[in-house]
Design a protein around this motif. Structure first.
Motif, PDB file in Angstrom:
ATOM      1  N   GLU A   1       2.622  15.009 -12.299  1.00 57.94           N
ATOM      2  CA  GLU A   1       1.586  15.840 -12.916  1.00 57.94           C
ATOM      3  C   GLU A   1       1.731  17.300 -12.494  1.00 57.94           C
ATOM      4  OE1 GLU A   1      -2.132  14.152 -11.895  1.00 57.94           O
ATOM      5  OE2 GLU A   1      -1.908  12.386 -13.191  1.00 57.94           O
TER       6      GLU A   1
ATOM      7  N   LYS B   1       0.831  -1.210   0.000  1.00 57.42           N
ATOM      8  CA  LYS B   1       0.000   0.000   0.000  1.00 57.42           C
ATOM      9  C   LYS B   1       0.861   1.253   0.000  1.00 57.42           C
ATOM     10  CE  LYS B   1      -4.031   2.096   0.368  1.00 57.42           C
ATOM     11  NZ  LYS B   1      -3.610   3.484   0.496  1.00 57.42           N
TER      12      LYS B   1
ATOM     13  N   LEU C   1       3.839   5.531  -5.283  1.00 57.21           N
ATOM     14  CA  LEU C   1       3.766   5.636  -6.738  1.00 57.21           C
ATOM     15  C   LEU C   1       2.711   6.654  -7.157  1.00 57.21           C
ATOM     16  CD1 LEU C   1       4.623   4.605  -9.513  1.00 57.21           C
ATOM     17  CD2 LEU C   1       2.904   2.791  -9.292  1.00 57.21           C
ATOM     18  N   GLN C   2       1.565   6.641  -6.442  1.00 58.42           N
ATOM     19  CA  GLN C   2       0.526   7.606  -6.766  1.00 58.42           C
ATOM     20  C   GLN C   2       0.981   9.024  -6.469  1.00 58.42           C
ATOM     21  OE1 GLN C   2      -2.301   6.910  -8.329  1.00 58.42           O
ATOM     22  NE2 GLN C   2      -2.767   9.106  -8.399  1.00 58.42           N
ATOM     23  N   ASN C   3       1.663   9.180  -5.327  1.00 62.63           N
ATOM     24  CA  ASN C   3       2.197  10.509  -4.992  1.00 62.63           C
ATOM     25  C   ASN C   3       3.218  10.960  -6.025  1.00 62.63           C
ATOM     26  OD1 ASN C   3       0.632  10.656  -2.672  1.00 62.63           O
ATOM     27  ND2 ASN C   3       2.230   9.737  -1.389  1.00 62.63           N
ATOM     28  N   TYR C   4       4.013   9.985  -6.475  1.00 64.64           N
ATOM     29  CA  TYR C   4       5.008  10.324  -7.498  1.00 64.64           C
ATOM     30  C   TYR C   4       4.326  10.737  -8.795  1.00 64.64           C
ATOM     31  CZ  TYR C   4       9.097   9.880 -10.491  1.00 64.64           C
ATOM     32  OH  TYR C   4      10.105  10.127 -11.374  1.00 64.64           O
ATOM     33  N   ARG C   5       3.245  10.007  -9.128  1.00 63.22           N
ATOM     34  CA  ARG C   5       2.489  10.391 -10.326  1.00 63.22           C
ATOM     35  C   ARG C   5       1.888  11.782 -10.168  1.00 63.22           C
ATOM     36  NH1 ARG C   5      -0.846   4.734 -11.427  1.00 63.22           N
ATOM     37  NH2 ARG C   5       0.928   3.518 -12.245  1.00 63.22           N
ATOM     38  N   ASN C   6       1.312  12.009  -8.975  1.00 69.34           N
ATOM     39  CA  ASN C   6       0.747  13.341  -8.723  1.00 69.34           C
ATOM     40  C   ASN C   6       1.832  14.411  -8.790  1.00 69.34           C
ATOM     41  OD1 ASN C   6      -1.743  12.131  -8.327  1.00 69.34           O
ATOM     42  ND2 ASN C   6      -1.515  12.015  -6.108  1.00 69.34           N
TER      43      ASN C   6
ATOM     44  N   GLU D   1       2.239   1.650  -3.409  1.00 69.09           N
ATOM     45  CA  GLU D   1       1.220   2.189  -4.310  1.00 69.09           C
ATOM     46  C   GLU D   1       0.963   3.667  -4.031  1.00 69.09           C
ATOM     47  OE1 GLU D   1      -2.105  -0.309  -3.719  1.00 69.09           O
ATOM     48  OE2 GLU D   1      -1.333  -1.964  -4.955  1.00 69.09           O
ATOM     49  N   ASP D   2       0.876   4.009  -2.722  1.00 65.27           N
ATOM     50  CA  ASP D   2       0.681   5.426  -2.376  1.00 65.27           C
ATOM     51  C   ASP D   2       1.869   6.272  -2.832  1.00 65.27           C
ATOM     52  OD1 ASP D   2      -1.695   4.720  -1.238  1.00 65.27           O
ATOM     53  OD2 ASP D   2      -0.940   4.673   0.820  1.00 65.27           O
TER      54      ASP D   2
END
Length: 659
Positions: A225, A211, A217-222, A214-215
């Motif tokens: 962006e 988790k 990775l999501q933070n990195y994606r954000n 994933e978080d």
């Protein structure tokens, strides 16, 4: 299952704590396999080794103790993230286990062969194993129980089950195994319950790690962006500023546009552009934006202004400077107090390692710029520097175009006349216009008579002309001009020892440009251009422009001089022709008339009328006088004509004749 999971995780990625758990789960699995084999053998009687199975029981106890130590050490590192503590626990536990096993393998076989039918679980050696396991488990629980978090609590619970299991075995031993039929199964049950709890912790931690990954990775994606959004906004702002700056070549317009664009983009309250004078190496205020009063603007150009100081620092260090205004007593800038400016940012306007100025900004925020904004500020400063340099080049081109136009017009005027006086006047008039000075003159130096004469001037008072042409003991400037043949530019005549002291005291100009006017035999005339401004600086282009103009003027003077010589030569030739014509024509006729008169007198008898003879004598006298005058005319025509004398010289010569 736990061994396989830990091994698969270790194969995919190198995790130090996974190595410990692999060893711990491996020792535990080996111990269980040994126990399973012994149990099957007792039930089936298969593979009965007789007395050789005495070594399996101490080995089983050692493997159990080792697995407990390694798993506890692994979960200590797992839960606490404390490698040093985990390593110390493992060193102590494993060394103690090895020492106990060595002693047991020495003492137990002797006791077993001496007492057939005895069981290892009833010996002191087994008690030592259980006591050490009990102590090590207690130590691990004690370390974990003081830490907060679900992981520490659950691991403590699993170790607590092992603690209860070991405690029940110790109780069975102290009761001489009277209740072993109850205590041993319960002990084994707690031991078995600890295993799925460890598995739950392990799997739960992996789920949490997943988790987190994933978080992350999501933070990195954000974050990517956001970076893309910031970069896009930065590029849009940068392109907008570049487009605005490229629409004009006027310096003031460029600076105003740059401040109007960059201040709202970076959310600033104040903006100033300082330009660096490449000749004098001083900063000047080019443009500003913000609620600045006239007093504030006047303070910006003073040496103690903090806004200019930070700009100078940015230029000297060639990097962006950020200064927090924590101590407001450090400055006296009222605008900073009034607008509550908390930080100043200054960036050099750098173009190919050449700095043209600095951009200083003020903000109400302590740390107003992030990395992206700093990058944008650097890019914008580079664009401003390019625009400023283009504006300077455009101004220089305009100035050169005007100067060339003026030079062309002056050259046309010089070529339109062959009068030396008019050429001299054009030289002083146009050279003053080309340099923007108030006064100019041409000085003629008669080196033989050591005499100066101003032959043409503009903007100079008569008294000043007299002082300039006065005979001085030494002529350092003229000597240097004649020796080197180069122009001399003096920014301040008061500081130059070559300028005569009388000029320094009496003349009303501050800077001087001297240039020789070359002729065929060298310079005999010198152009002096004078300026009354205190801060006048002669640049190289000024000197080049004047020298180019003088070169053309020298050619025009030489043409005028040659034309004048040709005119004199033509006049002399014409005079010679007229003299020859008079000599061959009128003079011969007059001589013939005189001869005829003489012949007529000889033909008259002596007793003739006296009056007739007197008349003929008068005629002969007139003819002789006419002959003398004709000879004088012929002689004067054959001499080289002298230049016209001035009225003063004519009056002087007449006075000398009368005296």
């Amino acid at each position: 299952v736990l061994l396989v999971i830990s091994w698969l995780r270790q194969r995919d990625q190198d995790l130090p704590r996974e190595k410990l758990l692999i060893w711990g789960f491996g020792f535990a699995l080996t111990r269980e396999l040994i126990m399973l084999g012994l149990t099957i053998r007792k039930i089936t009687g298969f593979l009965d080794f007789g007395g050789e199975d005495i070594y399996f029981h101490p080995l089983e106890q050692g493997l159990e103790m080792t697995s407990v130590v390694v798993v506890a050490g692994g979960f200590l590192r797992f839960a606490l993230q404390n490698e040093r503590l985990s390593r110390a626990y493992l060193r102590f536990g494993i060394s103690t286990t090895i020492l106990t096993m060595v002693v047991t393998f020495i003492t137990w076989p002797r006791f077993a062969f001496a007492n057939p039918g005895s069981h290892f679980n009833e010996t002191p050696e087994s008690l030592v194993f259980h006591i050490l396991s009990f102590c090590l488990i207690t130590a691990a629980i004690f370390i974990l129980i003081w830490e907060r978090g679900w992981l520490q609590k659950v691991v403590s619970l699993a170790l607590g089950f092992l603690f209860i299991s070991e405690a029940l075995l110790l109780l069975s031993y102290t009761s001489h195994n009277e209740y072993s039929c109850v205590l041993c199964p319960v002990s084994n049950a707690f031991h078995i319950m600890a295993i799925p709890i460890f598995g739950f912790v392990y799997l739960k931690e992996m789920a949490i790690e997943k988790k987190k990954a994933e978080d992350k990775l999501q933070n990195y994606r954000n974050h990517l962006e956001e970076l893309v959004h910031e970069r896009t906004a930065m590029l849009v702002a940068q392109n907008g500023i570049a487009d605005s700056l490229s629409q004009s070549l006027d310096l003031e317009t460029i600076l105003n546009l740059a401040l109007d664009k960059i201040i709202p983009v970076l959310s600033m309250e104040l903006g100033l552009v300082f330009l660096l004078d490449r000749q004098q190496k001083v900063l000047t205020l080019g443009s500003y934006r913000g609620r600045l009063s006239q007093d504030d603007v006047e303070l910006c150009i003073k040496e103690e202004c903090i806004l200019e100081k930070i700009a100078i620092k940015a230029i000297d260090e060639k990097q962006i400077i950020i200064q927090n205004l924590s101590n407001r007593s450090q400055h006296k800038y009222t605008h900073i107090e009034r607008e509550k400016i908390k930080s100043l940012i200054s960036a050099p306007l750098n173009l190919k390692n050449r700095i043209v100025g600095a951009l200083t900004l003020g903000s109400k925020i302590t740390n107003p710029l992030n990395e992206t904004n700093l990058e944008l500020l650097g890019a914008v400063c580079h664009q401003i520097a390019m625009a400023v340099e283009n504006a300077h080049l455009f101004q220089e081109v305009e100035i050169w175009a005007k100067e060339l136009s003026t030079l062309h017009k002056a050259s046309v005027k010089l070529g339109s006349t062959l009068d030396q006086e008019q050429i001299h006047q054009e030289i002083v008039t146009q050279s003053a216009k080309l340099t923007g000075c108030q006064m100019a003159c041409i000085i003629h130096w008669e080196e033989q008579n050591d005499r100066l004469e101003i032959i043409s001037s503009t903007g100079i008072k008569p008294g000043t002309e007299d002082l300039l042409s006065r005979n001085f003991p030494a002529y350092s400037l003229l000597d240097e001009l004649c020796t080197t043949g180069n122009s001399i530019a003096i920014n301040d005549i008061q500081q130059d020892p070559r300028v005569p002291e009388a000029w320094k005291r009496a003349l009303d100009f501050r800077s001087l440009l001297c240039a020789p006017i070359w002729g065929i035999n060298g310079p005999t005339e010198f152009l002096f251009i004078m300026d009354q401004r205190e801060n006048k600086t002669w640049h190289a282009k000024d000197v080049e422009l004047v020298e180019s103009f003088i070169s053309q003027a020298a050619g025009a003077l030489e043409n005028a001089n040659l034309t004048k010589q040709l005119e004199w030569a033509a006049a002399l030739e014409e005079r010679q022709r007229i003299a020859a014509n008079i000599h061959d024509g009128v003079a011969q006729i007059i001589n013939l008339i005189g001869l005829k008169v003489d012949q007529t007198v000889e033909l008259i008898p002596s007793e003739s009328d006296v009056k007739l003879l007197d008349a003929l004598g008068n005629i002969r006298e007139i003819v002789g006088q006419a002959s003398i005058e004709v000879r004088k005319s012929i002689t004067s025509l054959q001499k080289t004509p002298q230049p016209r004398k001035s009225l003063q010289e004519i009056i002087t010569s007449l006075a000398e004749k009368q005296s």
